[in-house]
Design a protein around this motif. Structure first.
Motif, short mmCIF file in Angstrom:
data_model
loop_
_atom_site.label_atom_id
_atom_site.label_comp_id
_atom_site.label_asym_id
_atom_site.label_seq_id
_atom_site.Cartn_x
_atom_site.Cartn_y
_atom_site.Cartn_z
N ASP A 428 34.33 39.61 33.40
CA ASP A 428 34.59 40.81 33.95
C ASP A 428 33.57 41.59 35.00
O ASP A 428 33.16 42.56 34.79
CB ASP A 428 34.92 41.96 33.01
CG ASP A 428 36.14 41.53 32.21
OD1 ASP A 428 36.94 40.76 32.49
OD2 ASP A 428 36.32 41.96 30.82
N GLY A 429 33.04 40.49 35.88
CA GLY A 429 31.97 41.07 36.73
C GLY A 429 30.59 41.24 36.14
O GLY A 429 29.59 41.69 36.85
N PRO A 456 36.56 28.78 32.52
CA PRO A 456 36.98 29.52 33.76
C PRO A 456 38.24 30.43 33.49
O PRO A 456 39.12 29.95 32.74
CB PRO A 456 37.22 28.50 34.55
CG PRO A 456 36.41 27.40 34.38
CD PRO A 456 36.65 27.38 32.70
N ASP A 457 38.05 31.62 33.94
CA ASP A 457 39.14 32.60 33.71
C ASP A 457 40.16 32.11 34.94
O ASP A 457 39.91 31.77 35.91
CB ASP A 457 38.67 34.03 33.89
CG ASP A 457 39.75 35.16 33.78
OD1 ASP A 457 40.53 35.15 34.55
OD2 ASP A 457 39.49 35.67 32.69
N ASP A 458 41.61 32.67 34.56
CA ASP A 458 42.57 32.39 35.46
C ASP A 458 42.41 32.94 36.78
O ASP A 458 42.97 32.57 37.66
CB ASP A 458 43.92 32.50 34.85
CG ASP A 458 44.11 31.58 33.53
OD1 ASP A 458 43.63 30.31 33.73
OD2 ASP A 458 44.89 31.54 32.81
N THR A 459 41.84 34.28 36.64
CA THR A 459 41.85 35.09 37.87
C THR A 459 40.32 35.02 38.38
O THR A 459 40.32 34.83 39.75
CB THR A 459 42.08 36.44 37.51
OG1 THR A 459 41.32 37.02 36.32
CG2 THR A 459 43.71 36.57 36.95
N ALA A 460 39.11 35.33 37.56
CA ALA A 460 38.07 35.20 38.23
C ALA A 460 36.90 35.21 37.13
O ALA A 460 37.13 35.50 36.03
CB ALA A 460 37.69 36.38 39.23
N GLY A 461 35.90 34.67 37.36
CA GLY A 461 34.82 34.47 36.19
C GLY A 461 35.03 33.74 35.20
O GLY A 461 35.80 32.57 35.32
#
Length: 548
Positions: A428-429, A456-461
């Motif tokens: 989450d950044g 790896p997250d499906d969206t980011a990070g």
């Protein structure tokens, strides 16, 4: 003893034991005096000199080999192993410890890359080396479990101790790093450094000839030599050497031999504590258990149960990073370091600000406080890696030693391990180090080992995956695990694992370090393996079901 000298060689410490009739070594049911140990070491030194000369020969036929006198020892812990180690040291040759868990091309690389000109093997490694291509000629590969070797040994006279002192800068051993995050590097240890380590151990621990050292860690690993054998040589104390570690045999051995000093790496304390407790466990002569990487709960329990002092320190194979626990060390901390060792932001080269915690012990400024452990004054202590200028350059930058280890440090100067430099997750950044999460999860009674890795997250990070070993006889119950997390006041807001996967065993080095790069990060359940998945943003977990 007198002050520690930078010119004391390990060879000189061995030679000082040449006429010592004190018991030096117990292995299995036999005992040798120091005089006998040095005699046997000198006999092996004579074989080294016959095969490798002074390192300046032409390397042809049966004459001395050309190049550095590097002797690869592929031996289980044994009296023979100790005789060869000390024999190489006393004649100024260098030992390369062959890791018996390596195979094929990796094992061939270890032997060839380190320039071994001679190999000494026992039955434990002969078959492993069969078919492995290396540069050592057949007549310089000695198999110690054969009649031919016994006959050669019987007709070999011990080499006289060198008339001229061995050069303090001579390479004594090449010690492979654990290779938990990359291919193992061969750390150079000189005669000077090993002599200094031996004297410092004796001075710091108050060791004498009356001490008995229990050595069960594998002798290709630095802990067995530096923490156990070196101070025994320095003091003239007694070594109790075992071919392998046995938790059930440990306390009977300690009592039988009057063991006062025990060195370890990783889980031996945990294994010993898993044996049934008896009311008289503290009735034993042990004074000190010295090592590293034991679980915090095991350190305290071992000291209580066996009535000894446990000194669990943090250090590097290279020798320039040292962090020691003190009586006032907070829970979860490694301890304090000597002046000059700090936590640095590798991008700005500035020291990271102190870690701040809330009333529950939760780290509030993890991203700004976490950096790399750096020794700004220890460059002279680093003796380099064998034939690896790129690794040398990465270790020494800006005149400082960069450890490759992440940490944060509180306002009182206590260090907290945060993982290796690759052990970051981006959730989450926010950058999160894995080691603090692992420390928290190890409080869960059912967990015997934990590795936190990124998925790896499906969206980011990234998402947090905890891969765990269970204590024998325990199960992972989703409700109790969720309740455990909810009860941890210092649980970071991004720390709760998205998945928890149970494995039979985490990949480990022979010294029990978890090999993160070999951890299976697949999260789908298979072959009956339990995988828990967290439900949304809650701390509720449920078994992950295979896809239909």
């Amino acid at each position: 003893m007198g002050p520690v000298s930078d010119e004391t060689t390990f060879a000189a410490l061995i030679a000082a034991r040449a006429d010592d009739e004190h018991a030096a070594l117990w292995f299995e049911e036999r005992c040798w005096t120091w005089r006998e140990v040095v005699t046997e070491a000198s006999r092996r030194a004579a074989i080294i000199e016959a095969e490798l000369g002074d390192g300046l020969g032409d390397g042809l036929g049966d004459g001395p080999a050309q190049g550095p006198r590097h002797v690869g020892l592929g031996l289980a812990n044994s009296a023979e192993h100790l005789f060869w180690w000390l024999g190489a040291a006393v004649c100024g040759a260098a030992v390369v410890g062959i890791n018996p868990t390596r195979r094929g091309a990796e094992l061939a690389r270890d032997i060839t890359f380190t320039g071994c000109r001679m190999l000494v093997l026992d039955d434990s490694l002969v078959d492993v080396l069969a078919g492995v291509e290396h540069d050592v000629p057949e007549h310089r590969v000695l198999h110690v479990d054969t009649s031919a070797y016994a006959e050669r040994l019987a007709r070999t006279h011990p080499a006289p101790l060198p008339a001229e002192p061995v050069d303090p800068a001579a390479v004594l051993s090449l010690i492979f790093t654990s290779g938990t995050t990359s291919a193992p590097k061969a750390v150079i240890c000189t005669q000077r450094r090993m002599g200094r380590i031996a004297e410092q151990q004796v001075e710091r621990r108050g060791l004498t000839a009356d001490d008995t050292f229990y050595v069960v860690m594998p002798m290709f690993h630095s802990n067995a030599i530096m923490a156990g054998i070196a101070p025994a040589v320095c003091t003239g104390g007694t070594i109790v050497l075992r071919s392998r570690f046995s938790a059930s045999a440990w306390l009977p051995d300690v009592r039988r031999h009057g063991v006062t000093f025990f060195n370890y790496v990783g889980k031996p304390l945990n294994f010993i504590l898993a044996t049934p407790e008896r009311p008289d466990d503290a009735d034993n002569p042990l004074r000190i258990a010295f090592g590293n990487e034991a679980a915090e709960r095991d350190i305290a329990e071992f000291a209580r149960r066996f009535g000894c002092t446990v000194i669990d320190s943090f250090g590097s194979s290279e020798g320039e990073i040292r962090i020691l626990r003190t009586p006032d060390t907070p829970t979860g901390s490694l301890g304090r370091a000597p002046e000059g060792t700090v936590v640095v932001d590798p991008e700005t080269l500035e020291e990271c600000p102190p870690a701040r915690f809330d009333a529950d012990g939760r780290l509030l400024n993890a991203e700004e406080a976490t950096g790399e452990i750096v020794n700004k004054t220890g460059a002279a202590l680093f003796e380099g890696y064998w034939d690896n200028p790129e690794a040398d350059a990465a270790r020494l930058r800006h005149g400082w030693v960069w450890s490759g280890d992440l940490a944060y440090r509180d306002a009182e100067g206590f260090f907290y391990f945060a993982g290796r430099t690759g052990d970051w997750l981006r959730v989450d950044g926010e950058n999160i180090a894995t080691a603090p999460i692992e420390r928290l999860l190890m409080r869960f009674p059912a967990f015997a080992g934990v590795a936190v890795v990124a998925v790896p997250d499906d969206t980011a990070g990234d998402q947090v995956l905890a891969v765990v070993e269970l204590v024998d006889g325990r199960d992972l119950e989703p409700g109790s695990f969720g309740d455990f997390l909810a009860a941890q006041p210092d649980l970071g807001t991004k720390w709760a694992p998205r998945w928890v996967k149970v494995v039979d065993a985490l990949p480990r080095t022979p010294s029990n370090k978890i090999v993160k790069r070999a951890v299976d990060t697949a999260v789908h359940p298979h072959a009956g393996r339990t995988v828990l998945a967290r439900e949304g943003s809650s701390l509720n977990y449920a078994p992950l079901r295979p896809a239909p």
